[in-house]
Design an enzyme around this catalytic site. Structure first.
Site, PDB file in Angstrom:
ATOM      1  CG  PHE A 146       1.405 -28.636  47.433  1.00  0.00           C
ATOM      2  CD1 PHE A 146       2.271 -28.963  46.535  1.00  0.00           C
ATOM      3  CD2 PHE A 146       1.462 -27.537  47.917  1.00  0.00           C
ATOM      4  CE1 PHE A 146       3.189 -28.084  45.875  1.00  0.00           C
ATOM      5  CE2 PHE A 146       2.169 -26.485  47.551  1.00  0.00           C
ATOM      6  CZ  PHE A 146       3.117 -26.771  46.454  1.00  0.00           C
ATOM      7  CG  ASP A 231       0.888 -27.294  55.700  1.00  0.00           C
ATOM      8  OD1 ASP A 231       0.469 -26.292  55.784  1.00  0.00           O
ATOM      9  OD2 ASP A 231       1.802 -28.125  54.935  1.00  0.00           O
ATOM     10  CE  LYS A 260      -0.075 -21.178  50.091  1.00  0.00           C
ATOM     11  NZ  LYS A 260       1.002 -20.576  49.306  1.00  0.00           N
TER      12      LYS A 260
END
Length: 409
Positions: A146, A231, A260
Site C-alpha cells: 500500500f 516507503d 504523515k
C-alpha cells in the site's frame, strides 16, 4: 448522553453522508477536540486514540512545540510557491537531510506524492545514469503493498478495493511476494531501475518481513545497480523505535519516502530523501508542487526534526512497544490468533470465528478506545508515542474485555 448531544452527532453524521463522497467507512465518532493521546467527541465523551491518524500523530494531538512553530509561522508567512525562496525551507531541508544521513531532500505534501515523485526520480535515474533504454524502465514492488491511491500507484496494487474499476493501469511495475528475496532477485533484470517496498507493510496489517529480508534487498539492489526505495511513510519517524525502521535492521536505502508524522498532525508534509547522486537527476521544471516546501510546512517539519534529534521519542516507542507486545501476546488463544509488532505499532489478528475486526473496533469505541480494522479480522494499534504506560495498559484491558464479551455471547 443528553438527547441534544446525541442529535448533534446524528446531524454531523447525516451531513457527512449526504454531502461527502463515500470513499471511507469511518466509525460513527465525531471528534471535536484533542490533546496528547486523547480525543473528545461532540457529546463530550473522551477516547484514547490508538490509531494516531495512521501514524501521522506520532507526537500526539496538539504537541506544544509543533503548535507553537505553526502559530509563529502563521503570523509571518505561509506560502510563496517555489518561484521564490523562503527562510524556513533551507533549514528544514538541511535538518531532515542530516537526520536521515542523506544529502538532499525533495519536499512534497502527501505520502502518495512522495511515492509518485520517487517513481519519476527512479525512472530518470535509470535513463540518465544507469543507461536503461528509453521507456523500458521497470520497478519491482511487493504483493500486498500500500503506497497510496493515485492512478499510477493503484496500477501495482493487488487490493481490489483500491484497484478495481480504475484502469487502464500504468505499466512498468513487476510485483513479487513480500518477504521472498529469491523472487525479488529473479525479477530484477537489466531494465529494472528500482525496488520499492515498505520495510513493514502497514495497511496489510503490520506485516513484518522475515529476518534478513531487507538486508537481502539491499544486497541485491547494490549488486544489480538498482535503487532501493524504502516507503517509511508509516513506519518512519519514531514509530518502530528508531527514526526509520530500516535502522532497526542495519539497512540504508537509496531513498527514504516520508510523510504523515513529518507534518506533526498539523499540515500535510512529505519528502523524498536521498543523496545527490540520485535526487540530483531532477532538473528545473521537471517536477514540482505549488505547496511543497511551503513556509508553514517547513516550519512544522523542522520542529518535527527537532523532536526526533535527541532520540527520546524513538526510545520511548521501543519501550512502550515492548510493554504493549507483552500484554497482547497474553491474549493469543483468547480471541487473538496472532500479534505482529514493531515498536509502538501492532497488528492484532482476531479469531474470525469470534468477530470481524470492524466489530471489535466498534466495541472498543464504546469502551473509549479508538482503533481501526483492516483486511477483515485484523485491528491496528498505533497510539501516539506520548501515550502514558498506564493508558496503554488500560487500552489493552479494554480489548481483553471485548474479547471476553464476544466469547461469552
Amino acid at each position: 448522553m443528553s438527547a441534544g448531544a446525541a442529535s448533534e452527532t446524528a446531524r454531523y453524521l447525516a451531513q457527512a453522508d449526504e454531502f461527502g463522497a463515500h470513499n471511507y467507512h469511518p466509525l460513527p465518532i465525531v471528534v471535536a477536540e484533542a490533546f496528547g493521546a486523547w480525543v473528545t467527541d461532540v457529546e463530550g465523551k473522551r477516547y484514547l486514540d490508538c490509531l494516531a491518524a495512521y501514524s501521522a500523530l506520532n507526537f500526539g494531538h496538539g504537541h506544544p512545540v509543533l503548535v507553537d512553530a505553526a502559530k509563529a509561522q502563521l503570523d509571518r508567512l505561509t506560502l510563496t510557491s517555489r518561484a521564490f525562496h523562503n527562510d524556513r525551507l533551507g533549514p528544514f531541508l538541511e535538518g531532515l537531510a542530516r537526520l536521515a544521513g542523506k544529502e538532499m531532500v525533495l519536499p512534497m505534501n502527501t505520502g502518495a506524492e512522495a511515492v509518485e515523485s520517487a517513481i519519476k526520480v527512479a525512472r530518470a535515474w535509470g535513463y540518465r545514469v544507469k543507461g536503461v533504454e528509453h521507456d523500458r524502465a521497470t520497478i519491482v514492488v511487493a504483493n500486498g503493498n500500500f503506497h497510496g491511491r493515485t492512478t499510477t500507484i493503484v496500477s501495482f496494487s493487488d487490493d481490489p478495493d483500491a484497484r478495481a474499476d480504475f484502469g487502464p493501469y500504468t505499466p512498468g511495475f513487476v510485483s513479487v511476494p513480500y518477504g521472498d528475496a529469491d523472487a525479488l532477485a529473479a525479477a530484477v533484470d537489466d531494465d529494472t531501475v528500482a525496488v520499492l517496498i515498505e520495510p513493514i507493510q502497514g495497511e496489510a496489517g503490520i506485516v513484518i518481513p522475515p529476518d534478513g529480508y531487507l538486508a537481502a534487498v539491499r544486497r541485491i539492489t547494490r549488486e544489480r545497480n538498482v535503487l532501493f526505495i524504502a516507503d517509511e511513510i508509516q513506519s518512519g519517524l519514531g514509530r518502530t523505535g528508531a527514526t526509520f525502521h530500516c535502522e532497526n535492521v542495519g539497512v540504508i536505502p537509496d531513498l527514504y519516502l516520508l510523510g504523515k508524522a513529518l507534518g506533526g498532525g498539523i499540515v500535510p508534509v512529505s519528502a523524498v530523501v536521498g543523496d545527490a547522486s540520485v535526487l540530483g537527476v531532477l532538473r528545473p521544471g521537471e517536477h514540482g508542487s505549488t505547496f511543497g516546501g511551503n513556509p508553514l510546512a517547513a516550519a512544522v517539519g523542522l520542529a518535527v526534526v527537532g523532536l526526533l534529534e535527541s532520540g527520546d521519542y524513538q526510545r520511548r516507542a521501543a519501550a512502550l512497544g515492548a510493554r504493549m507486545r507483552q500484554r497482547l501476546d497474553a491474549l493469543v488463544g483468547r480471541g487473538v490468533v496472532e500479534v505482529r509488532s514493531a515498536g509502538l505499532w501492532a497488528g492484532v489478528d482476531i479469531d474470525p470465528a469470534l468477530a470481524t475486526g470492524r466489530e471489535v473496533a466498534e466495541r472498543l469505541a464504546e469502551r473509549g478506545v479508538l482503533a481501526k480494522d483492516t483486511h477483515g479480522s485484523t485491528i491496528r494499534l498505533a497510539p501516539p508515542i506520548v501515550v502514558e504506560p498506564e493508558e496503554l495498559d488500560w487500552a489493552v484491558d479494554q480489548l481483553e474485555a471485548v474479547l471476553a464479551e464476544l466469547a461469552s455471547a
